[in-house]
Scaffold this motif. Structure first.
Motif, PDB file in Angstrom:
ATOM      1  N   ASP A   1     102.666   3.231-148.293  1.00  0.00           N
ATOM      2  CA  ASP A   1     102.965   1.988-148.983  1.00  0.00           C
ATOM      3  C   ASP A   1     104.404   1.591-148.730  1.00  0.00           C
ATOM      4  O   ASP A   1     105.324   2.323-149.076  1.00  0.00           O
TER       5      ASP A   1
ATOM      6  N   GLY B   1     105.888  -1.100-149.952  1.00  0.00           N
ATOM      7  CA  GLY B   1     106.374  -2.047-150.943  1.00  0.00           C
ATOM      8  C   GLY B   1     107.484  -1.507-151.798  1.00  0.00           C
ATOM      9  O   GLY B   1     107.308  -1.170-152.964  1.00  0.00           O
TER      10      GLY B   1
ATOM     11  N   MET C   1      99.511   5.689-149.213  1.00  0.00           N
ATOM     12  CA  MET C   1      98.680   4.528-149.470  1.00  0.00           C
ATOM     13  C   MET C   1      97.220   4.940-149.461  1.00  0.00           C
ATOM     14  O   MET C   1      96.420   4.512-150.275  1.00  0.00           O
TER      15      MET C   1
ATOM     16  N   THR D   1      93.009  -1.881-153.943  1.00  0.00           N
ATOM     17  CA  THR D   1      94.313  -2.315-154.432  1.00  0.00           C
ATOM     18  C   THR D   1      95.355  -2.365-153.323  1.00  0.00           C
ATOM     19  O   THR D   1      96.340  -3.105-153.419  1.00  0.00           O
ATOM     20  N   HIS D   2      95.129  -1.600-152.251  1.00  0.00           N
ATOM     21  CA  HIS D   2      96.088  -1.551-151.150  1.00  0.00           C
ATOM     22  C   HIS D   2      95.686  -2.428-149.975  1.00  0.00           C
ATOM     23  O   HIS D   2      96.540  -3.031-149.328  1.00  0.00           O
ATOM     24  N   THR D   3      94.393  -2.507-149.696  1.00  0.00           N
ATOM     25  CA  THR D   3      93.951  -3.322-148.562  1.00  0.00           C
ATOM     26  C   THR D   3      94.116  -4.813-148.842  1.00  0.00           C
ATOM     27  O   THR D   3      94.053  -5.623-147.921  1.00  0.00           O
ATOM     28  N   SER D   4      94.307  -5.178-150.104  1.00  0.00           N
ATOM     29  CA  SER D   4      94.515  -6.587-150.449  1.00  0.00           C
ATOM     30  C   SER D   4      95.994  -6.973-150.483  1.00  0.00           C
ATOM     31  O   SER D   4      96.331  -8.141-150.686  1.00  0.00           O
ATOM     32  N   LYS D   5      96.894  -6.018-150.258  1.00  0.00           N
ATOM     33  CA  LYS D   5      98.324  -6.305-150.289  1.00  0.00           C
ATOM     34  C   LYS D   5      98.755  -7.098-149.063  1.00  0.00           C
ATOM     35  O   LYS D   5      98.263  -6.865-147.955  1.00  0.00           O
ATOM     36  N   PRO D   6      99.674  -8.043-149.225  1.00  0.00           N
ATOM     37  CA  PRO D   6     100.162  -8.818-148.072  1.00  0.00           C
ATOM     38  C   PRO D   6     100.757  -7.947-146.978  1.00  0.00           C
ATOM     39  O   PRO D   6     100.606  -8.249-145.790  1.00  0.00           O
ATOM     40  N   SER D   7     101.432  -6.854-147.341  1.00  0.00           N
ATOM     41  CA  SER D   7     102.052  -5.986-146.333  1.00  0.00           C
ATOM     42  C   SER D   7     100.993  -5.353-145.440  1.00  0.00           C
ATOM     43  O   SER D   7     101.181  -5.238-144.221  1.00  0.00           O
TER      44      SER D   7
ATOM     45  N   GLU E   1     110.605   0.367-144.632  1.00  0.00           N
ATOM     46  CA  GLU E   1     109.207   0.737-144.826  1.00  0.00           C
ATOM     47  C   GLU E   1     108.942   2.069-144.145  1.00  0.00           C
ATOM     48  O   GLU E   1     109.791   2.614-143.453  1.00  0.00           O
TER      49      GLU E   1
END
Length: 645
Positions: free
Chosen positions: A273, A275, A288, A388-394, A481
């Motif tokens: 992750d 973020g 992640m 919750t992670h696959t939908s993150k913009p990053s 990152e």
């Protein structure tokens, strides 16, 4: 659910291989009479759990006095105390110590410290050392230097391969890629050949061998030497495995740098992750995803809705789990829909059973469905965490950048431009150029002035494409990152473009060291040695390979896939395309493409039935029914493994 996978549906009899390994381990323990302490290398804990359960070893202690204590991991499992093998003194009342370790010099130092501690305390202990899979001259020499070699009874536990599932066997060589390409240590190739030769003893000599890459060529040669020195019977009996396909990981370094979008692929990802986790997380703190290890994932108990906060739970993931078997290869978006449908179906069944009078047989069927509830709850929890992670913009932006690099859209634009430009300005050359244009062959048809004009526009497109990629990677570095994520993108760009332009290479290398620390200079040097992160010297062949093997497929139906490209939402893995070609018609039709990929290629026939083509055997020929293909991916980044199809 047991972590040991059910192998009843395997293409070949893998159960017998596993039972043989289990028998050899238990025989080692039985032959050492009396109570004993079994000290196991931490890494082997997951591997051995796929062969023999810890509960069985404990039962051996009760019934046969085989094992009194097992020092393994720092946790309690099946009532057995488990600890890491470390330099710390070994506290046990047992007078017999059995070390079960791989051939690593660091582990020899730990064992030496244990023996010196025994001597200094005057402890009378009988110590046994068993190497997995074979003893090492270097390790024994270190034991002699430390003056403890004579205190040990040394043997071997020949565990060359472990069935991970009904169609996958692992060689458990985690560092084979680095050892071969960076350290120039090719001992792992002998290990791979030995494992295949052991398979041949059980299932017959494999008649067809196709290989691509230096390491694969070497394995094939070692395999032939082993057949001469320790021949497997090549009678008229039909071997169960018809074809062996050997592929170097080096041949396809694009695929492991891309993000899989199947359920199992996402669970096994090593992305982190990015973020706002900071520098510390860049080294692997904020996972992640989970990463599958020895057929299981270890995750926080809170993810599985467990009450024990801060503790870890191990979740087995193999074909014994019927729901995982059904969903593991589906696109993750489809998996969410499947889980939703199953949950709604169970909800409806519960409503029916509550509102109407059901017969005894109907009640029995409903109770059977309830047995699947723990599996469903487990996978819903995993899917919720992944979502919750696959939908993150990053994550989405990184995925978009991967696809942009793989598709090499600037090169495609260049080809379109050249065709239009040629039609308009060079009609005479058009007849010679025909309809096939590539950045490699067009120089044969144009003058130097004409080429300068064409490549001026091409350079502009390439600069635009490269600037976008470099800008994104630079932003990731400045945000600090995950270093793993940054390097994966850099390697992906480097591999598909035959390196980075010198200016960008020097700049990004400097920025990486400034942001993540100069201790990573060795990492970057090793990547350069392996040819993964380097300066651009030659023109890339990626476009030619991509087009010839149809590696990028448009309009992929992820719900009802008909091509392997659905795994990466449009990118078909190069290694899979090569395997498909090898199975269908061998290397000959694509020899020119194979020459553009690293390493030599060859195909040969072996044994009494070598006259039968692999295609005949796979298509169900009368003489070779029910035979299978053995796919060996050598120098894999995770661990070399073989796959049955």
């Amino acid at each position: 659910m047991a972590q040991i996978p059910n192998l009843d549906n395997a293409s070949i009899d893998l159960t017998s291989l596993r039972d043989q390994s289990k028998k050899e381990l238990l025989n080692i323990l039985k032959n050492i009479r009396g109570k004993k302490c079994l000290v196991i290398e931490p890494k082997l804990s997951g591997s051995l759990s796929l062969i023999v359960e810890t509960a069985l070893l404990k039962a051996m202690a009760l019934l046969l006095s085989a094992v009194d204590e097992i020092y393994w991991l720092v946790e309690q499992e099946h009532g057995v105390e488990l600890r890491l093998l470390s330099p710390e003194p070994l506290e046990t009342e047992c007078t017999k110590i059995v070390y079960l370790v791989s051939s690593k010099l660091e582990l020899m130092k730990h064992i030496s410290l244990h023996l010196h501690d025994n001597t200094s305390k005057g402890l009378q202990r009988e110590c046994f050392l068993y190497f997995i899979p074979r003893r090492s001259v270097a390790c024994e020499q270190l034991l002699k230097v430390n003056k403890v070699h004579e205190l040990l009874t040394i043997g071997e536990y020949p565990l060359y391969m472990i069935p991970l599932d009904e169609d996958v066997i692992s060689f458990e060589l985690d560092f084979a890629y680095k050892e071969c390409l960076v350290d120039a240590d090719t001992s792992s190739l002998w290990h791979v050949a030995k494992a295949i030769h052991k398979l041949e003893w059980s299932f017959g000599v494999i008649p067809n061998v196709r290989a691509k890459g230096k390491a694969s060529f070497c394995v094939a040669e070692i395999l032939d030497r082993m057949q001469l020195e320790d021949p497997v019977n090549t009678s008229d009996a039909v071997p169960e495995i018809s074809t062996l396909i050997l592929l170097d990981r080096e041949v396809d370094m694009v695929t492991p740098m891309c993000t899989q979008l199947t359920y199992e692929g996402l669970v096994d990802e090593r992305h982190l992750d990015g973020g706002g986790c900071g520098v510390g997380s860049g080294y692997g703190v904020c996972d992640m995803f989970f990463h599958v290890n020895s057929g299981a994932v270890e995750l926080d108990a809170s993810i599985m809705d467990a009450k024990a906060e801060g503790k870890k739970v191990k979740v087995p993931l193999n074909s014994s789990d019927k729901l995982f078997r059904e969903t593991r290869d589906l696109n993750f978006e489809v998996v969410v829909q499947v889980l939703r449908q199953k949950a709604m179906s169970m909800k409806q069944d519960y409503a029916d059973i509550s509102s109407t009078n059901q017969s005894v047989s109907e009640l029995k069927d409903f109770v059977k469905k309830l047995n699947t509830l723990p599996e469903m709850n487990r996978h819903i929890s995993l899917a919720q965490h992944l979502s919750t992670h696959t939908s993150k913009p990053s994550f989405l932006s990184r995925l978009d950048m991967e696809q942009t690099i793989v598709e090499s859209e600037s090169y495609d634009m260049f080809i379109i431009y050249v065709r239009v430009y040629v039609v308009q300005y060079f009609p005479k050359q058009l007849t010679r150029l025909a309809t096939s244009v590539s950045s490699i062959s067009i120089s044969n048809f144009f003058s130097s002035v004409e080429m300068d004009i064409i490549f001026f526009y091409h350079a502009s497109l390439l600069r635009t494409f490269g600037f976008r990629c470099f800008e994104y990677i630079e932003e990731m570095i400045h945000k600090q990152e995950s270093l793993v994520n940054v390097l994966r993108l850099l390697i992906l760009f480097s591999v598909t473009n035959s390196g980075l332009p010198k200016k960008q290479y020097d700049y990004l290398r400097r920025e990486l060291l400034h942001s993540y620390g100069f201790e990573h200079m060795a990492t970057l040097n090793n990547l350069e040695k392996a040819g993964l992160f380097r300066k651009q010297e030659l023109r890339s062949n990626w476009l030619t390979v991509k087009r010839a093997l149809n590696l990028v497929v448009e309009n992929v139906d992820t719900a009802n896939p008909k091509d392997i490209s659905y795994v990466f939402s449009g990118y078909a893995p190069l290694s899979v395309r090569l395997i498909q070609q090898a199975i269908r018609s061998g290397w000959r039709p694509i020899e020119e493409i194979l020459k553009l990929l690293p390493g030599p290629h060859f195909e040969t026939k072996r044994g009494a039935l070598s006259r039968v083509s692999s295609y005949e055997s796979l298509s169900g020929g009368s003489t070779t029914v029910d035979r299978h293909v053995l796919i060996d991916l050598i120098e894999n980044l995770k661990s070399p493994y073989i796959k049955f199809s």
